[in-house]
Write an enzyme that holds these catalytic residues in place. Structure first.
Site, short mmCIF file in Angstrom:
data_model
loop_
_atom_site.label_atom_id
_atom_site.label_comp_id
_atom_site.label_asym_id
_atom_site.label_seq_id
_atom_site.Cartn_x
_atom_site.Cartn_y
_atom_site.Cartn_z
N ASN A 210 1.33 -0.76 -0.01
CA ASN A 210 0.40 0.12 -0.05
C ASN A 210 1.03 1.56 -0.07
O ASN A 210 2.06 0.97 -0.32
CB ASN A 210 -0.80 -0.50 1.27
CG ASN A 210 -0.11 -0.13 2.80
OD1 ASN A 210 0.02 0.49 2.60
ND2 ASN A 210 -0.56 -0.80 3.08
N ASP A 279 -4.93 -6.81 5.66
CA ASP A 279 -4.67 -7.67 6.16
C ASP A 279 -4.56 -8.89 5.39
O ASP A 279 -5.87 -10.02 5.92
CB ASP A 279 -6.35 -6.51 6.03
CG ASP A 279 -6.82 -5.59 6.59
OD1 ASP A 279 -6.58 -5.77 7.70
OD2 ASP A 279 -7.44 -5.10 6.00
N PRO A 305 -2.92 -12.42 10.89
CA PRO A 305 -3.41 -11.85 12.22
C PRO A 305 -3.07 -10.03 12.99
O PRO A 305 -3.28 -9.77 11.42
CB PRO A 305 -2.22 -12.55 12.87
CG PRO A 305 -1.51 -13.08 11.91
CD PRO A 305 -1.47 -12.62 10.96
N LYS A 341 -11.13 -3.76 18.50
CA LYS A 341 -10.14 -4.95 19.01
C LYS A 341 -9.65 -3.95 20.80
O LYS A 341 -8.45 -3.88 21.15
CB LYS A 341 -8.93 -3.24 17.91
CG LYS A 341 -9.47 -3.85 16.84
CD LYS A 341 -8.11 -2.90 15.73
CE LYS A 341 -8.51 -3.23 14.25
NZ LYS A 341 -7.51 -4.04 13.18
O1 PMT Z 1 2.79 6.11 6.47
P1 PMT Z 1 2.23 7.70 5.93
O2 PMT Z 1 2.61 7.57 4.36
O3 PMT Z 1 2.84 8.24 7.28
O4 PMT Z 1 1.11 7.63 6.27
C1 PMT Z 1 0.35 7.34 7.56
C2 PMT Z 1 -1.02 6.69 7.75
C3 PMT Z 1 -1.96 7.07 6.93
C4 PMT Z 1 -0.88 4.89 7.07
C5 PMT Z 1 -0.73 6.33 9.45
O5 PMT Z 1 -1.56 7.31 9.21
C6 PMT Z 1 -2.23 5.59 9.61
O6 PMT Z 1 -3.79 5.45 9.52
N1 PMT Z 1 -1.47 3.65 9.58
C7 PMT Z 1 -3.06 2.77 9.90
C8 PMT Z 1 -3.04 2.00 8.59
C9 PMT Z 1 -4.44 1.23 9.40
O7 PMT Z 1 -4.40 0.44 8.34
O8 PMT Z 1 -5.63 1.27 9.36
P2 PMT Z 1 -6.24 0.57 9.11
O9 PMT Z 1 -7.55 1.16 9.62
O10 PMT Z 1 -6.48 -0.22 8.11
O11 PMT Z 1 -5.98 -0.73 10.79
C10 PMT Z 1 -6.75 -0.34 11.49
C11 PMT Z 1 -5.80 -0.52 12.84
O12 PMT Z 1 -5.08 -1.57 12.76
C12 PMT Z 1 -3.85 0.15 12.93
O13 PMT Z 1 -3.74 0.68 13.86
C13 PMT Z 1 -3.21 -0.83 12.18
O14 PMT Z 1 -1.55 -0.87 11.69
C14 PMT Z 1 -4.20 -2.20 12.56
N2 PMT Z 1 -3.88 -3.50 11.83
C15 PMT Z 1 -4.37 -3.55 10.55
C16 PMT Z 1 -3.88 -4.86 10.23
C17 PMT Z 1 -3.99 -5.60 10.84
N3 PMT Z 1 -3.39 -7.59 10.14
N4 PMT Z 1 -2.99 -5.41 11.87
C18 PMT Z 1 -2.99 -4.53 12.66
O15 PMT Z 1 -2.47 -4.69 13.50
#
Ligand code: PMT
Length: 404
Positions: A210, A279, A305, A341
């Protein structure tokens, strides 16, 4: 030795003899790693030339909002948001008075009014002007609004008088500026941060990933170090310099990030998950490069996971902060992630062309318990500093509650 690496500073110069020291100050700030943009008032140009400051900064020197209008119609907003710090040195009595009363009649005063981040003034003037009740009132007024003041020092003045009003030496100002980026809010705390994207291999040459650049997570790691924390940064593949004093562990895939987090989590007080973790990953990774044998190709994916969920399910989880990157329904989606979470806090960003992924700037809405805080658009380094302050406050609150 102090560090200003990755710090963005607007150095404002107003009309006063102390302006000659601003040239040395600019060199010092740059030598210690800061990216500096100079903004001068018209009066400042009588004391030191914009050409000198341009040569030393290697960047265009900004003087008047109108003259700069062609460069960017929103220059004052752009610079105010770009900066991690606005430092005005020297700040004349006249400039201080104008800021105290909210004037915005040149570029520098307009930037001060538009700024959401920290501002520091180094006043410099004749000793009677400094001691005058009007100046002292104005100083008090701007201090109550959060503007930091580097007090002038006493000594011989250019006007022949002796007393308080001299701008401190550039070395002393640079040191105070560096200190302004540090706090003790997280002293002794062990912080684990994830940053950047993950890569899910398809075959030996292809992968799914991504647009995360890692900037947000790296900025969080830096802000935590500056708040006194011991930081371990688990990073996906990014193109960023390693933050000073962080232990960095590089990983590629989501499962690698997951196992590295789990290996380090028991020595962690605060976990911040800023990484954009995939994911899904391939059910089977092809051992040879996949050939173009048909018009359609199907990839079978399996769920990875969820790192956050696994961390908060631990017997003694750390204070856990997630991020939510959303293109729609920011609040509802973030609150769902906060609850499902079982997080202590979630920082939600609406991702789009200019914000979030791979952008210089970000804006966050942070949710915890039944509260929220808006962190308006600013550089990722400035946003991270505010976020870390908020995390430190809530983490310390939770620890105090536990102790009672
Ligand atoms: O890296 P940059 O270019 O500076 O951009 C910053 C960002 C947009 C990536 C950052 O600010 C951000 O939002 N990071 C989380 C991105 C994300 O994957 O969001 P999500 O909504 O899909 O996931 C939610 C949370 O679960 C996140 O904290 C993620 O780290 C966590 N997660 C997701 C998938 C997974 N398998 N395990 C996780 O722990």
């Amino acid at each position: 030795m102090y560090q200003l690496t990755t710090k963005r500073i607007v150095l404002g110069i107003t009309g006063g003899i102390g302006a000659y020291k601003s040239a040395v100050l600019l060199r010092l700030l740059r030598r210690h790693g800061a990216d500096v943009r100079v903004v001068m008032t018209q009066n400042a140009c009588q004391f030191i030339t914009p050409l000198t400051m341009q040569a030393l900064s290697g960047k265009t020197v900004h003087i008047e909002s109108l003259a700069q209008a062609t460069e960017s119609a929103m220059l004052h907003i752009d610079l105010a948001r770009w900066a991690d710090l606005i430092l005005v040195a020297p700040a004349s009595a006249n400039f201080i008075a104008r800021v105290a009363y909210g004037f915005a009649d040149d570029l520098l005063s307009t930037i001060c009014l538009a700024a959401t981040g920290p501002i520091i003034f180094a006043p410099a003037m004749n000793q009677q002007m400094w001691l005058n009740a009007a100046t002292q009132d104005n100083i008090e007024k701007i201090k109550t609004r959060g503007i930091g003041i580097i007090d002038p020092v006493a000594g011989d003045q250019a006007c022949g008088e002796n007393g308080p009003g001299r701008m401190p030496e550039a070395e002393d100002i640079a040191l105070l500026v560096a200190k302004s980026f540090t706090s003790n809010k997280l002293r002794g705390a062990r912080l684990l941060v994830t940053a950047g994207p993950t890569r899910e291999a398809i075959d030996p040459v292809r992968y799914i990933s991504n647009r995360s650049s890692g900037r947000m997570g790296y900025a969080v790691a830096t802000a935590a170090i500056e708040a006194g924390a011991k930081v371990t940064l688990i990073s996906g593949p990014v193109n960023l310099p390693t933050p000073d004093r962080a232990t960095v562990i590089n990983v590629l895939s989501a499962t690698e990030m997951y196992s590295t987090v789990m290996q380090n989590i028991t020595q962690t007080d605060i976990f911040v998950a800023a990484a954009a973790v995939a994911d899904f990953s391939l059910e089977t990774i092809a051992t040879q490069k996949i050939k173009k044998t048909s018009a359609l190709c199907t990839l079978n994916l399996k769920q990875n996971p969820d790192i956050l969920t696994e961390v908060t399910a631990l017997h003694k989880p750390p204070f856990t902060v997630g991020f939510a990157a959303e293109t729609e329904n920011l609040e509802a989606n973030a609150l769902t992630k906060l609850r499902t979470k079982k997080l202590d806090m979630i920082a939600a960003n609406q991702v789009g062309a200019a914000l979030g992924f791979d952008a210089e700037m970000n804006a966050l809405t942070v949710f915890w318990d039944n509260e929220r805080k808006q962190l308006p658009q600013a550089s990722k380094s400035s946003i991270a500093k505010t976020l870390i302050t908020l995390i430190a406050d809530k983490y310390n609150e939770k620890n105090t509650q536990k102790a009672h």
